[in-house]
Design a protein around this motif. Structure first.
Motif, PDB file in Angstrom:
ATOM      1  N   LEU A   1      58.660  49.353  42.151  1.00  0.00           N
ATOM      2  CA  LEU A   1      57.952  48.766  43.292  1.00  0.00           C
ATOM      3  C   LEU A   1      57.059  49.802  43.958  1.00  0.00           C
ATOM      4  N   LEU A   2      57.569  51.001  44.138  1.00  0.00           N
ATOM      5  CA  LEU A   2      56.771  52.063  44.754  1.00  0.00           C
ATOM      6  C   LEU A   2      55.508  52.334  43.938  1.00  0.00           C
ATOM      7  N   GLU A   3      55.659  52.420  42.618  1.00  0.00           N
ATOM      8  CA  GLU A   3      54.489  52.679  41.776  1.00  0.00           C
ATOM      9  C   GLU A   3      53.523  51.499  41.809  1.00  0.00           C
ATOM     10  N   SER A   4      54.031  50.280  41.932  1.00  0.00           N
ATOM     11  CA  SER A   4      53.162  49.113  42.070  1.00  0.00           C
ATOM     12  C   SER A   4      52.318  49.225  43.327  1.00  0.00           C
ATOM     13  N   ILE A   5      52.965  49.577  44.413  1.00  0.00           N
ATOM     14  CA  ILE A   5      52.270  49.701  45.693  1.00  0.00           C
ATOM     15  C   ILE A   5      51.308  50.881  45.679  1.00  0.00           C
ATOM     16  N   TYR A   6      51.675  51.940  44.969  1.00  0.00           N
ATOM     17  CA  TYR A   6      50.823  53.121  44.921  1.00  0.00           C
ATOM     18  C   TYR A   6      49.514  52.878  44.171  1.00  0.00           C
TER      19      TYR A   6
ATOM     20  N   ALA B   1      55.848  44.951  35.700  1.00  0.00           N
ATOM     21  CA  ALA B   1      56.703  44.751  36.868  1.00  0.00           C
ATOM     22  C   ALA B   1      55.915  44.159  38.033  1.00  0.00           C
ATOM     23  N   THR B   2      54.707  44.635  38.235  1.00  0.00           N
ATOM     24  CA  THR B   2      53.879  44.147  39.340  1.00  0.00           C
ATOM     25  C   THR B   2      53.588  42.669  39.185  1.00  0.00           C
ATOM     26  N   ARG B   3      53.278  42.253  37.960  1.00  0.00           N
ATOM     27  CA  ARG B   3      53.019  40.831  37.715  1.00  0.00           C
ATOM     28  C   ARG B   3      54.254  39.990  38.040  1.00  0.00           C
ATOM     29  N   LEU B   4      55.431  40.466  37.631  1.00  0.00           N
ATOM     30  CA  LEU B   4      56.659  39.722  37.903  1.00  0.00           C
ATOM     31  C   LEU B   4      56.988  39.713  39.391  1.00  0.00           C
TER      32      LEU B   4
ATOM     33  N   TRP C   1      47.660  44.452  44.727  1.00  0.00           N
ATOM     34  CA  TRP C   1      47.300  44.209  46.116  1.00  0.00           C
ATOM     35  C   TRP C   1      48.227  43.173  46.736  1.00  0.00           C
ATOM     36  N   TRP C   2      48.583  42.152  45.977  1.00  0.00           N
ATOM     37  CA  TRP C   2      49.509  41.140  46.491  1.00  0.00           C
ATOM     38  C   TRP C   2      50.853  41.780  46.813  1.00  0.00           C
ATOM     39  N   VAL C   3      51.362  42.583  45.903  1.00  0.00           N
ATOM     40  CA  VAL C   3      52.659  43.234  46.099  1.00  0.00           C
ATOM     41  C   VAL C   3      52.609  44.208  47.274  1.00  0.00           C
ATOM     42  N   ALA C   4      51.549  45.012  47.349  1.00  0.00           N
ATOM     43  CA  ALA C   4      51.425  45.984  48.442  1.00  0.00           C
ATOM     44  C   ALA C   4      51.369  45.290  49.798  1.00  0.00           C
ATOM     45  N   GLY C   5      50.792  44.096  49.835  1.00  0.00           N
ATOM     46  CA  GLY C   5      50.680  43.386  51.100  1.00  0.00           C
ATOM     47  C   GLY C   5      51.927  42.644  51.517  1.00  0.00           C
ATOM     48  N   ARG C   6      52.789  42.293  50.546  1.00  0.00           N
ATOM     49  CA  ARG C   6      53.912  41.413  50.861  1.00  0.00           C
ATOM     50  C   ARG C   6      55.296  42.000  50.604  1.00  0.00           C
ATOM     51  N   GLU C   7      55.377  43.067  49.830  1.00  0.00           N
ATOM     52  CA  GLU C   7      56.689  43.617  49.483  1.00  0.00           C
ATOM     53  C   GLU C   7      56.900  45.034  49.996  1.00  0.00           C
TER      54      GLU C   7
END
Length: 205
Positions: A66-71, A27-30, A113-119
């Motif tokens: 998304l939450l788990e990606s950011i975590y 999911a994070t990659r997508l 890191w990209w997702v945490a910074g932008r989403e």
């Protein structure tokens, strides 16, 4: 400083090596490739080679993914890094370990890191606040560490809180530009950042 652990959410952290972690990675990659709002649960399931119903067995919905990606960045990093500040060795040595760990984490978790910074703002207000608890915990712990080091004569930080913010701004910077195969590999980059961090807090390597 309030000690906040994974129990805040009523569940343990998603860690590498688990099926949940594998699905989070997909999911994070997508999310990085298409943006959070450009990806649906069906697309994530297809990329993971499972049925959508199986994905819902692991996650209630896309926001939980998304939450788990950011975590990966804003919980797991903090949980792993903070014990370093209370470990053995001098404070400059402990700071070196923290800086190296932080920079290497960026190198090995670039999608997260990209997702945490932008989403981050795509989260609901309640979940956004949950993430902020960990971010503040990390910042405050570093500020307290720098204050104690200054009091002990190991650092020179007249304003430890500001120094902590400056240090984190610097350490987070490679998220914006680091690419594998660039001029510096991640270990060389971490070593350079150690030198910069020690200079920032008034302690030359």
């Amino acid at each position: 400083m309030t000690d906040v652990g994974p129990e805040v959410l009523g569940r343990g952290p998603t860690r590498a090596g688990t099926r949940r972690a594998e699905l989070v990675a997909v999911a994070t990659r997508l999310f990085r490739e298409r943006g959070y709002h450009g990806v649906g649960m069906r697309a994530i399931a297809e990329a993971a080679h499972i049925q959508a119903a199986s994905l819902y067995h692991h996650f209630a919905g896309k926001e939980e993914l998304l939450l788990e990606s950011i975590y990966v960045v804003d919980r797991d990093l903090v949980v792993d890094q903070l014990p370093l500040l209370e470990g053995s060795g001098t404070r400059p040595e402990r700071l070196q370990e923290l800086v190296e760990g932080h920079v290497r984490h960026i190198g090995t978790n670039r999608d997260a890191w990209w997702v945490a910074g932008r989403e981050l703002r795509a989260l609901s207000p309640e979940r956004f606040d949950e993430v902020q608890v960990y971010r503040r915990r990390y910042q405050h712990a570093i500020a307290e560490f720098l204050a104690a080091g200054t009091a002990a004569g190991e650092f020179d930080c007249p304003d430890p809180r500001l120094s902590a913010l400056a240090l984190l701004d610097m350490l987070n910077g490679p998220n914006e530009w680091y690419e594998p195969g660039g001029r510096l590999d991640i270990d060389e980059l971490a070593a350079r950042y150690v030198d910069l961090a020690l200079r920032l807090v008034g302690c030359c390597a």
